[in-house]
Write a protein that holds these residues in place. Structure first.
Motif, PDB file in Angstrom:
ATOM      1  N   GLY A 198      61.967  28.194  17.271  1.00 40.43           N
ATOM      2  CA  GLY A 198      62.680  29.203  17.490  1.00 40.43           C
ATOM      3  C   GLY A 198      63.305  29.515  18.751  1.00 40.43           C
ATOM      4  N   ARG A 199      62.584  28.953  19.599  1.00 42.47           N
ATOM      5  CA  ARG A 199      63.237  28.845  21.186  1.00 42.47           C
ATOM      6  C   ARG A 199      64.611  28.023  21.074  1.00 42.47           C
ATOM      7  N   VAL A 200      64.526  26.756  20.373  1.00 43.74           N
ATOM      8  CA  VAL A 200      65.796  26.125  20.228  1.00 43.74           C
ATOM      9  C   VAL A 200      66.943  26.805  19.663  1.00 43.74           C
ATOM     10  N   VAL A 201      66.475  27.393  18.509  1.00 44.06           N
ATOM     11  CA  VAL A 201      67.674  28.265  17.768  1.00 44.06           C
ATOM     12  C   VAL A 201      68.178  29.423  18.182  1.00 44.06           C
ATOM     13  N   THR A 202      67.047  30.272  18.581  1.00 40.07           N
ATOM     14  CA  THR A 202      67.360  31.634  19.273  1.00 40.07           C
ATOM     15  C   THR A 202      67.296  31.817  20.573  1.00 40.07           C
ATOM     16  N   GLY A 203      66.521  30.972  21.093  1.00 38.24           N
ATOM     17  CA  GLY A 203      66.625  31.070  22.770  1.00 38.24           C
ATOM     18  C   GLY A 203      65.394  31.612  23.196  1.00 38.24           C
ATOM     19  N   ASP A 204      64.258  32.167  22.140  1.00 36.15           N
ATOM     20  CA  ASP A 204      63.206  32.628  22.649  1.00 36.15           C
ATOM     21  C   ASP A 204      61.981  32.460  21.280  1.00 36.15           C
ATOM     22  N   ALA A 205      60.899  32.052  22.077  1.00 33.93           N
ATOM     23  CA  ALA A 205      59.808  31.758  21.030  1.00 33.93           C
ATOM     24  C   ALA A 205      59.358  32.780  20.608  1.00 33.93           C
ATOM     25  N   GLN A 206      59.110  33.741  21.447  1.00 29.94           N
ATOM     26  CA  GLN A 206      58.124  34.815  21.184  1.00 29.94           C
ATOM     27  C   GLN A 206      58.090  35.639  19.936  1.00 29.94           C
ATOM     28  N   PRO A 207      59.431  35.860  19.319  1.00 23.51           N
ATOM     29  CA  PRO A 207      59.576  36.672  18.233  1.00 23.51           C
ATOM     30  C   PRO A 207      58.771  35.703  17.013  1.00 23.51           C
ATOM     31  N   TYR A 208      58.868  34.413  16.893  1.00 25.11           N
ATOM     32  CA  TYR A 208      58.289  33.527  16.051  1.00 25.11           C
ATOM     33  C   TYR A 208      56.743  33.378  16.398  1.00 25.11           C
ATOM     34  N   GLN A 209      56.251  33.390  17.521  1.00 23.79           N
ATOM     35  CA  GLN A 209      54.898  33.274  17.686  1.00 23.79           C
ATOM     36  C   GLN A 209      54.418  34.802  17.012  1.00 23.79           C
ATOM     37  N   TYR A 210      54.907  36.008  17.000  1.00 20.19           N
ATOM     38  CA  TYR A 210      54.633  36.901  16.696  1.00 20.19           C
ATOM     39  C   TYR A 210      54.622  36.985  15.097  1.00 20.19           C
ATOM     40  N   LEU A 211      55.821  36.455  14.696  1.00 19.49           N
ATOM     41  CA  LEU A 211      55.787  36.162  13.073  1.00 19.49           C
ATOM     42  C   LEU A 211      54.713  35.321  12.426  1.00 19.49           C
ATOM     43  N   VAL A 212      54.200  34.354  13.033  1.00 21.47           N
ATOM     44  CA  VAL A 212      53.358  33.426  12.765  1.00 21.47           C
ATOM     45  C   VAL A 212      51.892  34.421  12.730  1.00 21.47           C
ATOM     46  N   GLU A 213      51.692  35.049  13.660  1.00 24.53           N
ATOM     47  CA  GLU A 213      50.513  35.729  14.040  1.00 24.53           C
ATOM     48  C   GLU A 213      50.542  36.959  12.887  1.00 24.53           C
ATOM     49  N   SER A 214      51.681  37.508  12.568  1.00 24.36           N
ATOM     50  CA  SER A 214      51.670  38.621  11.542  1.00 24.36           C
ATOM     51  C   SER A 214      51.332  38.041  10.244  1.00 24.36           C
ATOM     52  N   ILE A 215      51.676  36.794   9.825  1.00 26.37           N
ATOM     53  CA  ILE A 215      51.365  36.301   8.474  1.00 26.37           C
ATOM     54  C   ILE A 215      49.863  36.116   8.340  1.00 26.37           C
ATOM     55  N   ARG A 216      49.147  35.673   9.564  1.00 31.60           N
ATOM     56  CA  ARG A 216      47.865  35.627   9.605  1.00 31.60           C
ATOM     57  C   ARG A 216      46.769  37.123   9.622  1.00 31.60           C
ATOM     58  N   LYS A 217      47.694  37.965   9.880  1.00 29.46           N
ATOM     59  CA  LYS A 217      46.829  39.459   9.784  1.00 29.46           C
ATOM     60  C   LYS A 217      47.333  40.067   8.446  1.00 29.46           C
ATOM     61  N   PHE A 218      48.106  39.561   7.791  1.00 31.00           N
ATOM     62  CA  PHE A 218      48.499  40.282   6.402  1.00 31.00           C
ATOM     63  C   PHE A 218      47.430  40.098   5.560  1.00 31.00           C
ATOM     64  N   PRO A 219      47.059  41.267   4.553  1.00 33.49           N
ATOM     65  CA  PRO A 219      45.808  41.125   3.533  1.00 33.49           C
ATOM     66  C   PRO A 219      46.044  40.042   2.830  1.00 33.49           C
ATOM     67  N   ALA A 220      44.941  39.378   2.336  1.00 37.86           N
ATOM     68  CA  ALA A 220      45.126  38.338   1.136  1.00 37.86           C
ATOM     69  C   ALA A 220      45.579  38.966  -0.034  1.00 37.86           C
ATOM     70  N   PRO A 221      46.076  38.096  -0.833  1.00 38.38           N
ATOM     71  CA  PRO A 221      46.903  38.622  -2.246  1.00 38.38           C
ATOM     72  C   PRO A 221      46.278  39.643  -3.107  1.00 38.38           C
ATOM     73  N   ALA A 222      44.756  39.383  -3.039  1.00 36.86           N
ATOM     74  CA  ALA A 222      43.682  40.324  -3.999  1.00 36.86           C
ATOM     75  C   ALA A 222      43.620  41.566  -3.275  1.00 36.86           C
ATOM     76  N   GLN A 223      43.612  41.519  -2.047  1.00 37.29           N
ATOM     77  CA  GLN A 223      43.328  42.918  -1.142  1.00 37.29           C
ATOM     78  C   GLN A 223      44.687  43.642  -1.194  1.00 37.29           C
ATOM     79  N   PHE A 224      45.872  42.940  -0.998  1.00 36.91           N
ATOM     80  CA  PHE A 224      47.149  43.709  -0.797  1.00 36.91           C
ATOM     81  C   PHE A 224      47.505  44.222  -2.517  1.00 36.91           C
TER      82      PHE A 224
END
Length: 254
Positions: A198-224
């Motif tokens: 993300g840093r190479v392509v957009t100039g900023d790694a932080q948005p993609y660090q958030y996106l990775v973390e947000s995936i892990r916080k999302f409910p599992a399929p059965a819960q969702f």
């Protein structure tokens, strides 16, 4: 932060509920122009196959007695909308809604070159409080966007509200890989490759660090799926893709 304030997660951080949307907006303002390119690089293009499968599951009709209307929520760059209008050969009318103006800007500019540009409109809207009449859409789609909504339950309830009886709900979202070895490889790729890329392509790694973390916080399929059912939807199912890296959730308003 006062204990009396309602909080939620923003990646690994706890933030005030009312602050999350602004933080999410900042993420997407920063990456809008290269959002789809990053999706290709992060998934090796596989996200396109998942989105094709989502639209195939939707099966938009090619004719009918009235316009067939779809709300594509969090669909800013328009890649789902383009697939839907093409699959319907211009019969479907798609409203692309997104809370982020830069994502909508990118989509609206691209739509000028589509085969059926007149069949798509772009509206700035909050998934939790949609500015549309009740019972006004035949389908509601959202791809990789629901996990960024602060109050997912409210978004699901409003999705149910704006759908006509017999309407379809389809949500494509990342999940957590549950296949041995693949899950470890995917976790390492997410942590050590995606943010630097993300840093190479957009100039900023932080948005993609958030996106990775947000995936892990999302409910599992059965819960969702249970959350979808709690919003009033029926016949709730989910289909896992690529070892549960992503899942397609489907339901009906009956």
């Amino acid at each position: 932060m006062s204990d009396s304030r309602e909080t939620t997660h923003f990646g690994e951080r706890r933030v005030a509920m009312e602050d999350k949307q602004g933080l999410v907006n900042a993420v997407f303002h920063g990456v809008a122009d290269r959002y789809d390119l990053m999706n290709d690089l992060m998934s090796g293009g596989i996200h396109r196959l998942w989105k094709d499968a989502m639209v195939a599951r939707l099966a938009p009709p090619r004719r009918g007695s009235r316009p067939w209307r779809v709300l594509d929520m969090a669909g800013g760059t328009g890649d789902i909308a383009e697939r839907i209008v093409n699959a319907s050969v211009g019969y479907a009318e798609v409203v692309v809604a997104d809370i982020n103006s830069d994502m909508l800007r990118v989509g609206a500019e691209r739509a000028k070159k589509w085969r059926f540009p007149a069949q798509v409109s772009f509206v700035e809207a909050n998934a939790e409080e949609l500015p549309f009449d009740s019972d006004s859409f035949d389908a509601y789609t959202i791809a990789f966007g629901i996990r960024n909504v602060p109050r997912i339950e409210k978004a699901l309830a409003d999705a149910h509200r704006v759908l006509r009886r017999g309407g379809r709900f389809l949500c494509l979202e990342f999940s957590r890989a549950d296949v041995p070895v693949l899950s470890e490889v995917y976790a390492a790729f997410s942590d050590w490759v995606i943010p630097p890329l993300g840093r190479v392509v957009t100039g900023d790694a932080q948005p993609y660090q958030y996106l990775v973390e947000s995936i892990r916080k999302f409910p599992a399929p059965a819960q969702f799926s249970a959350m979808i059912a709690a919003a009033g939807f029926k016949r709730v199912t989910h289909t896992a893709y690529a070892g549960n890296i992503a899942a397609l959730h489907a339901a009906w308003k009956l």
